[in-house]
Design a protein around this motif. Structure first.
Motif, PDB file in Angstrom:
ATOM      1  N   LEU A 182      -6.905  -4.418   4.237  1.00 51.50           N
ATOM      2  CA  LEU A 182      -6.457  -3.876   2.960  1.00 51.50           C
ATOM      3  C   LEU A 182      -6.064  -2.417   3.160  1.00 51.50           C
ATOM      4  CD1 LEU A 182      -9.137  -5.197   0.423  1.00 51.50           C
ATOM      5  CD2 LEU A 182      -6.826  -6.065   0.781  1.00 51.50           C
ATOM      6  N   VAL A 183      -4.863  -2.067   2.776  1.00 56.33           N
ATOM      7  CA  VAL A 183      -4.431  -0.669   2.862  1.00 56.33           C
ATOM      8  C   VAL A 183      -5.227   0.139   1.841  1.00 56.33           C
ATOM      9  CG1 VAL A 183      -2.514   0.925   2.582  1.00 56.33           C
ATOM     10  CG2 VAL A 183      -2.126  -1.316   3.629  1.00 56.33           C
ATOM     11  N   ALA A 184      -5.785   1.251   2.282  1.00 61.33           N
ATOM     12  CA  ALA A 184      -6.593   2.091   1.401  1.00 61.33           C
ATOM     13  C   ALA A 184      -5.770   3.258   0.879  1.00 61.33           C
ATOM     14  CB  ALA A 184      -7.812   2.609   2.152  1.00 61.33           C
ATOM     15  N   PRO A 185      -6.133   3.786  -0.271  1.00 60.63           N
ATOM     16  CA  PRO A 185      -5.445   4.983  -0.768  1.00 60.63           C
ATOM     17  C   PRO A 185      -5.811   6.178   0.099  1.00 60.63           C
ATOM     18  CG  PRO A 185      -7.345   4.482  -2.130  1.00 60.63           C
ATOM     19  CD  PRO A 185      -7.183   3.329  -1.190  1.00 60.63           C
ATOM     20  N   ALA A 186      -5.047   7.272  -0.026  1.00 59.99           N
ATOM     21  CA  ALA A 186      -5.268   8.491   0.759  1.00 59.99           C
ATOM     22  C   ALA A 186      -5.112   8.202   2.249  1.00 59.99           C
ATOM     23  CB  ALA A 186      -6.632   9.099   0.468  1.00 59.99           C
ATOM     24  N   THR A 187      -4.096   7.413   2.581  1.00 62.98           N
ATOM     25  CA  THR A 187      -3.743   7.151   3.977  1.00 62.98           C
ATOM     26  C   THR A 187      -2.221   7.284   4.099  1.00 62.98           C
ATOM     27  OG1 THR A 187      -3.550   4.756   3.567  1.00 62.98           O
ATOM     28  CG2 THR A 187      -5.675   5.561   4.367  1.00 62.98           C
ATOM     29  N   THR A 188      -1.739   7.216   5.331  1.00 60.26           N
ATOM     30  CA  THR A 188      -0.303   7.258   5.580  1.00 60.26           C
ATOM     31  C   THR A 188       0.112   5.984   6.293  1.00 60.26           C
ATOM     32  OG1 THR A 188      -0.254   9.677   5.739  1.00 60.26           O
ATOM     33  CG2 THR A 188       1.589   8.472   6.710  1.00 60.26           C
ATOM     34  N   LEU A 189       1.031   5.251   5.692  1.00 55.99           N
ATOM     35  CA  LEU A 189       1.504   3.991   6.247  1.00 55.99           C
ATOM     36  C   LEU A 189       2.977   4.136   6.607  1.00 55.99           C
ATOM     37  CD1 LEU A 189       0.908   0.942   6.784  1.00 55.99           C
ATOM     38  CD2 LEU A 189       1.705   0.502   4.444  1.00 55.99           C
ATOM     39  N   ASP A 190       3.277   4.126   7.899  1.00 56.23           N
ATOM     40  CA  ASP A 190       4.658   4.271   8.376  1.00 56.23           C
ATOM     41  C   ASP A 190       5.359   5.472   7.757  1.00 56.23           C
ATOM     42  OD1 ASP A 190       4.379   2.110  10.029  1.00 56.23           O
ATOM     43  OD2 ASP A 190       5.389   0.688   8.721  1.00 56.23           O
ATOM     44  N   GLY A 191       4.661   6.598   7.698  1.00 55.91           N
ATOM     45  CA  GLY A 191       5.239   7.826   7.163  1.00 55.91           C
ATOM     46  C   GLY A 191       5.194   7.929   5.650  1.00 55.91           C
ATOM     47  N   PHE A 192       4.667   6.918   4.994  1.00 58.04           N
ATOM     48  CA  PHE A 192       4.600   6.876   3.527  1.00 58.04           C
ATOM     49  C   PHE A 192       3.191   7.259   3.087  1.00 58.04           C
ATOM     50  CE2 PHE A 192       4.269   4.906  -0.623  1.00 58.04           C
ATOM     51  CZ  PHE A 192       5.530   5.046  -1.181  1.00 58.04           C
ATOM     52  N   SER A 193       3.042   8.369   2.355  1.00 58.42           N
ATOM     53  CA  SER A 193       1.721   8.790   1.866  1.00 58.42           C
ATOM     54  C   SER A 193       1.287   7.880   0.718  1.00 58.42           C
ATOM     55  CB  SER A 193       1.767  10.251   1.383  1.00 58.42           C
ATOM     56  OG  SER A 193       2.057  11.119   2.451  1.00 58.42           O
ATOM     57  N   VAL A 194       0.178   7.217   0.926  1.00 56.89           N
ATOM     58  CA  VAL A 194      -0.305   6.235  -0.058  1.00 56.89           C
ATOM     59  C   VAL A 194      -1.238   6.916  -1.049  1.00 56.89           C
ATOM     60  CG1 VAL A 194      -1.467   4.034  -0.395  1.00 56.89           C
ATOM     61  CG2 VAL A 194      -0.135   4.435   1.694  1.00 56.89           C
ATOM     62  N   SER A 195      -0.776   7.143  -2.266  1.00 56.74           N
ATOM     63  CA  SER A 195      -1.597   7.803  -3.285  1.00 56.74           C
ATOM     64  C   SER A 195      -2.236   6.811  -4.240  1.00 56.74           C
ATOM     65  CB  SER A 195      -0.754   8.809  -4.074  1.00 56.74           C
ATOM     66  OG  SER A 195       0.321   8.153  -4.736  1.00 56.74           O
ATOM     67  N   TYR A 196      -1.724   5.582  -4.281  1.00 59.77           N
ATOM     68  CA  TYR A 196      -2.279   4.583  -5.202  1.00 59.77           C
ATOM     69  C   TYR A 196      -2.014   3.197  -4.619  1.00 59.77           C
ATOM     70  CZ  TYR A 196      -3.816   2.931  -9.825  1.00 59.77           C
ATOM     71  OH  TYR A 196      -4.526   2.375 -10.852  1.00 59.77           O
TER      72      TYR A 196
END
Length: 202
Positions: A182-196
């Motif tokens: 599961l992708v968690a918030p406050a991470t970076t996925l392929d250069g995309f900052s995951v805020s939600y």
């Protein structure tokens, strides 16, 4: 994939995880028994600790809302003044007033001494935000139910997934993970900052 709430199969639902604030989930579980109080939600081995905010039985199934942690951050705390104190004290008082526990990786504010601090009457969450605004930090309830207070960071994660949609206008990605990760918030996925992160369970 296995989704369970207190050992009962989760039929459907949605999990909402912000990088700042409290996560919550709207769920339907295959249970003829009422589910209440502190609960554990397991999504393919990833555990979430929270509490039932509302719920009940409907047609032989349980439906309700789970909130991360103790679920008491809306508790209204009285106004309080502090003189020459480390910010760790009003932070600890806010957590205690909401029945919350601090995450072990939280920032140590023992050395952040202020000449005076005033907590206005209001929700415990407001008291936390007041301190965070002053120190330049953020707070959020972790999947484990503890409260993290510290700098907002976005470490890179490596998750195999299939891209379903890339909505550049809204800055959002819709993905289908190829594994149970599961992708968690406050991470970076392929250069995309995951805020939600919104996870659909079906």
């Amino acid at each position: 994939m296995t989704y369970e709430l207190e050992g009962f199969a989760v039929i459907s639902g949605t999990l909402y995880e912000p990088s700042v604030g409290v996560w919550h989930a709207e769920l339907e579980a295959d249970s003829a028994e009422d589910i209440a109080g502190p609960v554990t939600l397991s999504l393919d081995g990833v555990t979430f600790s929270g509490v039932v905010q509302r719920g009940g039985l409907d047609g032989g199934r349980w439906m309700g809302r789970i909130t991360g942690g103790a679920g008491k951050l809306a508790t209204v705390l009285p106004a309080k003044s502090y003189i020459s104190c480390p910010l760790a004290l009003p932070l600890s008082d806010a957590l205690s007033g909401a029945g919350a526990s601090a995450d072990s990786s939280s920032r140590d504010l023992t050395g952040a001494v202020v000449p005076a601090w005033v907590r206005s009457r209001g929700a415990a969450s407001h008291a936390l935000s007041q301190i965070a605004d002053y120190t330049g930090d953020i707070w959020r309830v972790t999947r484990a139910g503890a409260l993290f207070f510290g700098a907002q960071e976005f470490p890179a994660v490596d998750v195999d997934y299939t891209l379903v949609d890339n909505d550049a206008a809204n800055g959002s990605l819709t993905i289908a993970p190829d594994t149970s990760a599961l992708v968690a918030p406050a991470t970076t996925l392929d250069g995309f900052s995951v805020s939600y992160v919104t996870t659909a369970i079906a």
